[in-house]
Write a protein that holds these residues in place. Structure first.
Motif, mmCIF file in Angstrom:
data_model
loop_
_atom_site.group_PDB
_atom_site.id
_atom_site.type_symbol
_atom_site.label_atom_id
_atom_site.label_comp_id
_atom_site.label_asym_id
_atom_site.label_seq_id
_atom_site.Cartn_x
_atom_site.Cartn_y
_atom_site.Cartn_z
ATOM 1 N N ARG A 14 -36.868 4.229 -17.275
ATOM 2 C CA ARG A 14 -36.322 2.874 -17.184
ATOM 3 C C ARG A 14 -35.148 2.875 -16.216
ATOM 4 N N VAL A 15 -34.934 1.729 -15.567
ATOM 5 C CA VAL A 15 -33.767 1.546 -14.704
ATOM 6 C C VAL A 15 -33.032 0.303 -15.203
ATOM 7 N N TYR A 16 -31.742 0.479 -15.467
ATOM 8 C CA TYR A 16 -30.892 -0.631 -15.892
ATOM 9 C C TYR A 16 -29.978 -1.021 -14.739
ATOM 10 N N TYR A 48 -23.319 3.605 -8.601
ATOM 11 C CA TYR A 48 -23.039 2.254 -8.108
ATOM 12 C C TYR A 48 -23.993 1.932 -6.972
ATOM 13 N N ASN A 49 -24.400 0.692 -6.902
ATOM 14 C CA ASN A 49 -25.133 0.172 -5.757
ATOM 15 C C ASN A 49 -24.372 -1.080 -5.350
ATOM 16 N N GLN A 50 -23.539 -0.948 -4.348
ATOM 17 C CA GLN A 50 -22.589 -1.986 -3.947
ATOM 18 C C GLN A 50 -21.684 -2.268 -5.145
ATOM 19 N N LYS A 51 -21.696 -3.473 -5.700
ATOM 20 C CA LYS A 51 -20.812 -3.792 -6.819
ATOM 21 C C LYS A 51 -21.498 -3.653 -8.178
ATOM 22 N N SER A 52 -22.779 -3.356 -8.187
ATOM 23 C CA SER A 52 -23.528 -3.246 -9.444
ATOM 24 C C SER A 52 -23.611 -1.799 -9.906
ATOM 25 N N ILE A 53 -23.712 -1.645 -11.215
ATOM 26 C CA ILE A 53 -23.965 -0.340 -11.817
ATOM 27 C C ILE A 53 -25.474 -0.171 -11.909
ATOM 28 N N VAL A 54 -25.962 1.012 -11.584
ATOM 29 C CA VAL A 54 -27.376 1.342 -11.732
ATOM 30 C C VAL A 54 -27.460 2.540 -12.661
ATOM 31 N N ALA A 67 -17.477 -9.553 -10.957
ATOM 32 C CA ALA A 67 -16.449 -9.015 -11.835
ATOM 33 C C ALA A 67 -16.527 -7.514 -12.062
ATOM 34 N N SER A 68 -17.426 -6.829 -11.422
ATOM 35 C CA SER A 68 -17.576 -5.407 -11.664
ATOM 36 C C SER A 68 -16.397 -4.644 -11.063
ATOM 37 N N VAL A 69 -15.980 -3.623 -11.779
ATOM 38 C CA VAL A 69 -14.866 -2.787 -11.347
ATOM 39 C C VAL A 69 -15.422 -1.399 -11.035
ATOM 40 N N TYR A 70 -14.925 -0.804 -9.978
ATOM 41 C CA TYR A 70 -15.375 0.546 -9.627
ATOM 42 C C TYR A 70 -14.518 1.566 -10.357
ATOM 43 N N ASP A 71 -15.176 2.447 -11.107
ATOM 44 C CA ASP A 71 -14.484 3.543 -11.789
ATOM 45 C C ASP A 71 -15.301 4.801 -11.563
#
Length: 187
Positions: A128-130, A111-117, A72-76
């Motif tokens: 820390r890395v989220y 972004y790392n593919q569809k995830s936010i880093v 469900a991640s959206v690229y912005d």
């Protein structure tokens, strides 16, 4: 002679009974020590079980966050970049933390593919890395390396291309800290 034998017999019985009392005392002390060690082992086993459950919960949360991010991640592109994040403690039940405590971190969001880093820095040090997702103008992230004793999560609402507001929670075994966050994009 007979009276000497009787006295000797009584004396021997008396000495043996004194030795038995000492043995009984030693045995009772040993039994108490064993009972205390059993209690310690039971407490340790309970703590281990709680840590196992917390680790399993963290693993499931991370898996859930990853699945949500993948689906469900959206690229912005407006959220990508460096942000100055100011935090102020608004709720705490932890020792060593007080309402109004403040801290500032630099967050590098990508972004790392569809995830936010989100890489959080204190000065030049990566602390820390989220990982998480962005959708419906909200950024939700969890600590990438779940810790058995402590978990970190943050949720930020995208206000505009230069500002986000939200909260960050730190959950420990016996307490919780909540920070109000204000993030401003660096130039």
């Amino acid at each position: 002679m007979k009276s000497n034998l009787i006295i000797l017999f009584i004396f021997i019985v008396f000495l043996q009974s004194c030795g038995l009392n000492e043995r009984e005392k030693n045995l009772q002390i040993l039994q108490k020590e064993i009972a205390q060690k059993e209690q310690g082992l039971l407490a340790w086993e309970q703590r281990l079980k709680l840590k196992e459950e917390a680790l399993e919960h963290a693993r499931q949360s991370l898996d859930s966050a990853k699945m949500q991010a993948d689906s469900a991640s959206v690229y912005d592109p407006a959220i990508v970049g460096k942000w100055i994040v100011k935090m102020s403690c608004i709720e705490t039940t932890c020792d060593g933390s007080a309402l109004g405590d403040t801290k500032t971190e630099q967050w590098d969001i990508s972004y790392n593919q569809k995830s936010i880093v989100v890489k959080a820095y204190s000065g030049p040090v990566l602390i820390r890395v989220y990982v998480g997702n962005y959708r419906d103008n909200q950024l939700k992230v969890l600590d990438e390396r779940p810790n058995v004793d402590v978990s970190f999560k943050a949720a930020l609402n995208f206000i505009n291309e230069k500002r986000m507001d939200g909260t960050r929670e730190i959950l420990q075994a016996n307490c919780k800290i909540v920070y109000a966050l204000t993030a401003e994009k660096s130039k």
